[in-house]
Each structure stands twice: as structure tokens, then as C-alpha cells.
Design an enzyme around this catalytic site. Structure first.
Site, PDB file in Angstrom:
ATOM      1  N   HIS A 190      47.729 -35.641 -36.745  1.00  0.00           N
ATOM      2  CA  HIS A 190      47.227 -36.359 -38.017  1.00  0.00           C
ATOM      3  C   HIS A 190      46.451 -37.308 -37.256  1.00  0.00           C
ATOM      4  CE1 HIS A 190      47.785 -40.390 -40.426  1.00  0.00           C
ATOM      5  NE2 HIS A 190      47.723 -39.395 -41.253  1.00  0.00           N
ATOM      6  N   PRO A 191      45.441 -38.117 -38.050  1.00  0.00           N
ATOM      7  CA  PRO A 191      44.307 -39.037 -37.186  1.00  0.00           C
ATOM      8  C   PRO A 191      44.864 -39.940 -36.794  1.00  0.00           C
ATOM      9  CG  PRO A 191      43.561 -38.334 -39.634  1.00  0.00           C
ATOM     10  CD  PRO A 191      44.864 -37.593 -39.336  1.00  0.00           C
ATOM     11  N   ALA A 192      46.264 -40.524 -37.101  1.00  0.00           N
ATOM     12  CA  ALA A 192      46.733 -41.704 -36.368  1.00  0.00           C
ATOM     13  C   ALA A 192      47.295 -41.476 -35.117  1.00  0.00           C
ATOM     14  CB  ALA A 192      47.806 -42.477 -37.153  1.00  0.00           C
ATOM     15  N   LYS A 193      47.421 -39.992 -34.655  1.00  0.00           N
ATOM     16  CA  LYS A 193      48.295 -39.646 -33.613  1.00  0.00           C
ATOM     17  C   LYS A 193      47.427 -39.542 -32.105  1.00  0.00           C
ATOM     18  CE  LYS A 193      51.774 -38.884 -35.805  1.00  0.00           C
ATOM     19  NZ  LYS A 193      51.828 -39.364 -37.251  1.00  0.00           N
ATOM     20  N   LEU A 194      47.797 -39.191 -31.137  1.00  0.00           N
ATOM     21  CA  LEU A 194      47.296 -39.120 -29.901  1.00  0.00           C
ATOM     22  C   LEU A 194      45.878 -38.336 -29.816  1.00  0.00           C
ATOM     23  CD1 LEU A 194      48.595 -40.663 -27.525  1.00  0.00           C
ATOM     24  CD2 LEU A 194      50.388 -40.008 -29.144  1.00  0.00           C
TER      25      LEU A 194
END
Ligand SMILES: Cc1ncc(COP(=O)(O)O)c(C=O)c1O
Length: 394
Positions: A190-194
Site C-alpha cells: 500500500h502507498p503508505a508502506k515501505l
């Protein structure tokens, strides 16, 4: 309580709490797939799977359309079915428990360790019954769970461990990357992840049986492997042997993920740098409890969470949250304990089953942390937090 209205914010634009990093290499990688013969199920997916398996030192990787689908597949591969109990943490995104419900299983919530916010193995042990089929520890904020203790509890009883490492790509536990330690490990893109592929997830494992079940589950339960067919068939023949889903990652997404993997170490280094600047700056704020790092792990710093010592503050968590937002600092709260959500309440989970998780939840605020933050952004967060702590200090 503060006596006057707060001054106008010094920052003009809202700083989000998380944001992806996409550069020209990423865009070129996706465009190359767009011009190729395969948009899905092609060479990029296989290349990405090999790359991530190698990176975490696991024998196999199977990609999925998102991390939730990957967790669902792992629960299926683990054989979780009707009324099987699976122990997990309430301090997580709903997906870590929803995947159990998808399979007809029963999520059982164990409480967290007050320092790491990860599952407390003693609490896990208290929840184990004859019907416990699996444990889903979450590497919360990027810090590995107490994997040795959890695996020891599980191994003794034939329980399967599915590690939810949505936050923890690149994190280490006792010198080993997470991903090759538990029976199966999930990462989210997901875009918030690493790293990101827009949406995407993966399961890594060293177990060939799980690997094969995961592959088949991802594509409707269909297999083209003649050796497993129930009857003889021609070369075009295929069998749907159980009810699976279309949970495939596309080659467009895989190409983006491959390109992002090349930047992962830099991303993590930048996250660590920002986290250590916060640690240093907030060490002087007695109203804050800072993230604790257990010796056994090296975090990939997906999230930076401060815990408010409310007894030293004249406001609530929501007052502090609103004050930071007013300063254009994009704060967040991770997470509402899963069983407090209305759906879980309707299923009959009582409040206060995990008192430590609930107490800490009421005191938490997530600060912005992502590689593309400038030094100025980091300084803005520090200045605003300090100012607000002073304003609300008793
Ligand atoms: C701890 C945790 N588990 C599972 C998920 C689900 O991942 P995805 O959003 O890729 O479905 C997330 C992501 O939001 C997460 O933070």
C-alpha cells in the site's frame, strides 16, 4: 488548558503522515510493461517474487493484489476453517483479524506488551486452547514481534505462525530479515508502506506445500499441473479443485514494486534518520513516551508513534491531535483496537478484553514519517510538537 486562541500555523501546507516516493525510474519501469506483451501474470510478477524471496532469504514468495488478500490466502493455506481459533493482536489494522473471519475462523485477541506494543507472549499463551490453529503476530510500526517466544509456543503445539509484516519489510530479528522466520510472512505494498506497487501484497515462506496452496488460491483454486489432476486431460485442460479467488498482482504493479525494491535500503535509512532526529528532539519532552526498541529487533520504522503522558497534560489526546493538525502537521492514530469496531462488537467481543491495548490506544498519536520528508518538514514537526507540549503542560 491554553487560555488564548492558537496562533496561525507557520506551515502553509498540510504535511501528510505518510506518502509514497515515486521517481522517473519507477515510471519508466511501468511504461516498459505497458509496451510489452504481458500486463498481468507475466515475467514482472515472477521477477518480483524472486527478488523479494531472495531479499528476505525465504525459499518462496507469492504475490497478491493486496496485503489483505495475501493474509486471506495464508489463512487458507494454513487450513483455517470453521470455528478454528486464531490468536492475534488488537493493536493492528482490521485486516489482521478480518482474514480469520473470511475463513470462518474465530479471532481471539491477546493483549500487547506495554513497551513494544507488540503481542505479549504470556497473554498469547493464556489464550491458547485445543482449537487454536494459528497465531498472527503483527510487527507493529516495523518492529519485529517477539518471534522466538511466539514460535516456541506454537511449535510445541503444532500451531502455525502467520506473521503480519505489513509494516516491516527490511526489518531484522536477531540478525535475520523478517520474511524467512515464521511459517508464512505477509508484506503489504500500500502507498503508505515501505515500498509501494499502488496496491499489492506478498507471502513469503520456506514451506513448499503452503507455496503451492497459495498459488492455487490466488487464481480460483485452479491448477494446470497435470500431476495433481483428478482425471487425465489434454494439454489445454485445467482443474478448479477448491474455491479460490482472483487475487493476482498485475505486471504493471510488479514492475513498480521491482523498481521500488532497488530503493528500499535508502528508504529505510532515511526513515531511521528521521526517527532518530525525533528521538533526540523529544527526549526533552517529559509529557511524551517515545518508541521503545527491543534489543532483538531492528525496526524498519514504518510508523513513529508518541504516547502522551496524559497525567502531565491539561488536554486529551484529541486536543493534542487537533492542535497538531491546526499547525498543518498531518497526524494519525494507529490503531483503534480491532474488537472495538462496531462489526466486532456485533459479533459479541466485550470491551476491555485487552486493557493494555485500550489504555495505550487512548494516548497514541502517529507523527509524519516518510522518506520524501525534507529536513525542513522534520524540523516543522519537532517545533510544533514541542510548542504544543509546552502549551498543554500542567
Ligand atoms: C498491520 C497491517 N496488516 C494488514 C494490512 C493490509 O494490507 P493492504 O492494505 O495491502 O491490504 C495493513 C495495511 O494497511 C496493515 O497495516
Amino acid at each position: 488548558m491554553p487560555t488564548s486562541n492558537p496562533a496561525p500555523p507557520e506551515r502553509e501546507q498540510l504535511l501528510p503522515y505518510a506518502r509514497h516516493w515515486i521517481d522517473d525510474d519507477d515510471i519508466a519501469a511501468v511504461v516498459q510493461v505497458l509496451r510489452s506483451d504481458y500486463l498481468t501474470c507475466g515475467p514482472a510478477v515472477e521477477q518480483f517474487e524472486r527478488k523479494i524471496a531472495e531479499y528476505v532469504d525465504a525459499a518462496y514468495a507469492v504475490s497478491f493484489s493486496n496485503g489483505t488478500a495475501a493474509l486471506h490466502a495464508a489463512c487458507h493455506a494454513a487450513g483455517i476453517g470453521l470455528a478454528d481459533q486464531v490468536i492475534t493482536t488488537p493493536m493492528t489494522f482490521a485486516a489482521s483479524a478480518n482474514c480469520i473471519l473470511y475463513q470462518g475462523g474465530i479471532p481471539v485477541f491477546a493483549d500487547i506488551d506495554e513497551r513494544t506494543y507488540n503481542l505479549d507472549p504470556e497473554s498469547v499463551e493464556r489464550e491458547i486452547t485445543e482449537d487454536t490453529k494459528a497465531i498472527i503476530p503483527v510487527d507493529f510500526t516495523g518492529q519485529p514481534a517477539d518471534l522466538d517466544s511466539i514460535l516456541e509456543l506454537a511449535r510445541k503445539r503444532g500451531i502455525i505462525v502467520i506473521e503480519d509484516a505489513a509494516h516491516a519489510l527490511g526489518a531484522e530479528y536477531k540478525g535475520q530479515k523478517v520474511g524467512g522466520i515464521s511459517d508464512m510472512t505477509m508484506f503489504s505494498f500500500h502507498p503508505a508502506k515501505l515500498i509501494t506497487s499502488g496496491e499489492g501484497g506478498v507471502i513469503t515462506t520456506n514451506n513448499k506445500t503452503y507455496y503451492e496452496r497459495l498459488l492455487q488460491f490466488r487464481t480460483h483454486g485452479i491448477t494446470r499441473d497435470a500431476s495433481s489432476w483428478n482425471k487425465a486431460g489434454s494439454r489445454w485442460y485445467y482443474e478448479m479443485q477448491f474455491l479460490g479467488y482472483n487475487y493476482r498482482l498485475s505486471d504493471l504493479q510488479a514492475a513498480l514494486a521491482i523498481s521500488q525494491m532497488d530503493k528500499l535500503e535508502n528508504f529505510i535509512a532515511r526513515r531511521k534518520h528521521i526517527a532518530s532526529k525525533y528521538n533526540e528532539a523529544f527526549a526533552e519532552c517529559p509529557q511524551l513516551q517515545l518508541p521503545y526498541q527491543a534489543q532483538a529487533g531492528v525496526s524498519s520504522w514504518h510508523l513513529y508513534i508518541i504516547q502522551l503522558r496524559l497525567e502531565q497534560l491539561s488536554g486529551t489526546r484529541d486536543d493534542i491531535y487537533e492542535a497538531l493538525l491546526h499547525e498543518n502537521i498531518g497526524v494519525n492514530v494507529h490503531y483503534i483496537p480491532v474488537y472495538l469496531h462496531p462489526h466486532y462488537q456485533k459479533l459479541g467481543y466485550p470491551e476491555r478484553i485487552c486493557p493494555k491495548a485500550e489504555r495505550i490506544y487512548e494516548r497514541m498519536i502517529t507523527l509524519p514519517l516518510f522518506p520524501a520528508m525534507s529536513e525542513q518538514d522534520v524540523d516543522d514537526v519537532i517545533r510544533s510538537v514541542r510548542r504544543i507540549m509546552e502549551r498543554y503542560s500542567i
